[in-house]
Design a protein around this motif. Structure first.
Motif, PDB file in Angstrom:
ATOM      1  N   LEU A  54      45.358  35.227  37.627  1.00 15.62           N
ATOM      2  CA  LEU A  54      44.498  36.283  38.150  1.00 15.62           C
ATOM      3  C   LEU A  54      43.315  35.697  38.909  1.00 15.62           C
ATOM      4  O   LEU A  54      42.977  36.162  40.002  1.00 15.62           O
ATOM      5  CB  LEU A  54      44.027  37.193  37.012  1.00 15.62           C
ATOM      6  CG  LEU A  54      43.270  38.458  37.398  1.00 15.62           C
ATOM      7  CD1 LEU A  54      44.013  39.280  38.456  1.00 15.62           C
ATOM      8  CD2 LEU A  54      43.014  39.309  36.161  1.00 15.62           C
ATOM      9  N   SER A 103      41.669  40.829  31.466  1.00 14.37           N
ATOM     10  CA  SER A 103      41.285  41.981  32.286  1.00 14.37           C
ATOM     11  C   SER A 103      40.352  41.582  33.424  1.00 14.37           C
ATOM     12  O   SER A 103      39.729  40.519  33.405  1.00 14.37           O
ATOM     13  CB  SER A 103      40.623  43.052  31.412  1.00 14.37           C
ATOM     14  OG  SER A 103      39.422  42.547  30.849  1.00 14.37           O
ATOM     15  N   LEU A 117      46.909  41.704  44.668  1.00 11.81           N
ATOM     16  CA  LEU A 117      48.297  41.933  44.269  1.00 11.81           C
ATOM     17  C   LEU A 117      49.250  41.012  45.018  1.00 11.81           C
ATOM     18  O   LEU A 117      50.204  40.486  44.433  1.00 11.81           O
ATOM     19  CB  LEU A 117      48.670  43.399  44.468  1.00 11.81           C
ATOM     20  CG  LEU A 117      47.869  44.404  43.625  1.00 11.81           C
ATOM     21  CD1 LEU A 117      48.310  45.826  43.928  1.00 11.81           C
ATOM     22  CD2 LEU A 117      47.960  44.085  42.149  1.00 11.81           C
ATOM     23  N   LEU A 154      51.238  43.559  33.515  1.00 11.81           N
ATOM     24  CA  LEU A 154      49.939  43.713  34.150  1.00 11.81           C
ATOM     25  C   LEU A 154      49.871  45.108  34.761  1.00 11.81           C
ATOM     26  O   LEU A 154      50.695  45.450  35.610  1.00 11.81           O
ATOM     27  CB  LEU A 154      49.783  42.633  35.227  1.00 11.81           C
ATOM     28  CG  LEU A 154      48.446  42.532  35.913  1.00 11.81           C
ATOM     29  CD1 LEU A 154      48.046  41.063  36.044  1.00 11.81           C
ATOM     30  CD2 LEU A 154      48.494  43.165  37.280  1.00 11.81           C
ATOM     31  N   VAL A 156      47.767  47.948  36.886  1.00 10.40           N
ATOM     32  CA  VAL A 156      46.746  48.029  37.938  1.00 10.40           C
ATOM     33  C   VAL A 156      46.390  49.489  38.158  1.00 10.40           C
ATOM     34  O   VAL A 156      47.277  50.333  38.274  1.00 10.40           O
ATOM     35  CB  VAL A 156      47.293  47.440  39.262  1.00 10.40           C
ATOM     36  CG1 VAL A 156      46.257  47.514  40.366  1.00 10.40           C
ATOM     37  CG2 VAL A 156      47.779  46.021  39.065  1.00 10.40           C
ATOM     38  N   SER A 167      38.490  49.355  40.769  1.00 10.36           N
ATOM     39  CA  SER A 167      39.775  48.752  40.400  1.00 10.36           C
ATOM     40  C   SER A 167      39.698  48.262  38.969  1.00 10.36           C
ATOM     41  O   SER A 167      38.660  47.777  38.528  1.00 10.36           O
ATOM     42  CB  SER A 167      40.098  47.558  41.300  1.00 10.36           C
ATOM     43  OG  SER A 167      40.294  47.969  42.626  1.00 10.36           O
ATOM     44  N   VAL A 169      42.320  45.985  36.312  1.00  8.44           N
ATOM     45  CA  VAL A 169      43.567  45.266  36.064  1.00  8.44           C
ATOM     46  C   VAL A 169      43.522  44.808  34.615  1.00  8.44           C
ATOM     47  O   VAL A 169      42.526  44.223  34.183  1.00  8.44           O
ATOM     48  CB  VAL A 169      43.708  44.050  37.005  1.00  8.44           C
ATOM     49  CG1 VAL A 169      44.912  43.202  36.636  1.00  8.44           C
ATOM     50  CG2 VAL A 169      43.784  44.491  38.455  1.00  8.44           C
TER      51      VAL A 169
END
Length: 191
Positions: A54, A103, A117, A154, A156, A167, A169
């Motif tokens: 990430l 996260s 992404l 994961l 989103v 956002s 994640v």
């Protein structure tokens, strides 16, 4: 509405993350006795590797590094009315599951999230359930996507309104969240 196992795990992680304040989550120190009952990832692909993936995707997207968290974010918000016993059970659940969570949240526009992404896909994360883009009032939209890699899911979420973009994640380890009991799931989902 039918929810997939992966979707339930991401939902439980998101609700539990917002439901309790868990101190010490995500630290690199040895887990507590309660946390040691959680299923841990194989050394080859665990929480640290998910965070590295990430972080690398964020760097590729030109976003600041170090904004990811291992374990549950400690925002301390409670959802719904809960008794002291229920809050205590939620805190214990969140602590047990913290080694299984990574996260990231941001107020970046959707185009930045799309770059993140793409970076995850380049690192081997595969799209799970189809993307869903849901129009809301006015020009607002709600976007959802799921990715999978080596036993991790994961989730989103992105909300875009005229006033702001948000956002979120959250990556969860599948085997760890498969151990959540029906009673724990009901407690998390109760409002």
């Amino acid at each position: 509405m039918r929810t997939t196992t992966a979707g339930r795990a991401v939902r439980i992680a998101a609700v539990a993350a917002g439901a309790v304040l868990v101190t010490g989550c995500g630290s690199e120190t040895a887990p507590s006795a309660e946390a040691s009952t959680a299923v841990t990832s194989p050394a080859a692909f665990g929480q640290k590797t998910v965070r590295a993936d990430l972080d690398a995707a964020l760097e590729t997207a030109g976003l600041p590094e170090g904004e990811t968290e291992m374990g549950y974010p400690g925002d301390g918000r409670l959802t719904g009315r809960r008794s002291a016993a229920e809050r205590q059970k939620l805190a214990a659940l969140a602590q047990r599951l913290s080694p299984c969570v990574v996260s990231w949240k941001s107020a970046e526009p959707r185009r930045q999230l799309d770059l993140v992404l793409s970076g995850l896909e380049a690192r081997g994360w595969k799209k799970g359930e189809p993307y869903k883009e849901v129009p809301m009032t006015g020009s607002s939209t709600y976007f959802m996507a799921t990715y999978k890699k080596q036993g991790w899911t994961l989730g989103v979420r992105h909300i875009s309104t005229e006033a702001q973009d948000r956002s979120n994640v959250i990556a969860t380890e599948d085997t760890c969240f498969a151990q959540v009991t029906d009673e724990e799931r009901d407690l998390v989902e109760a409002r």
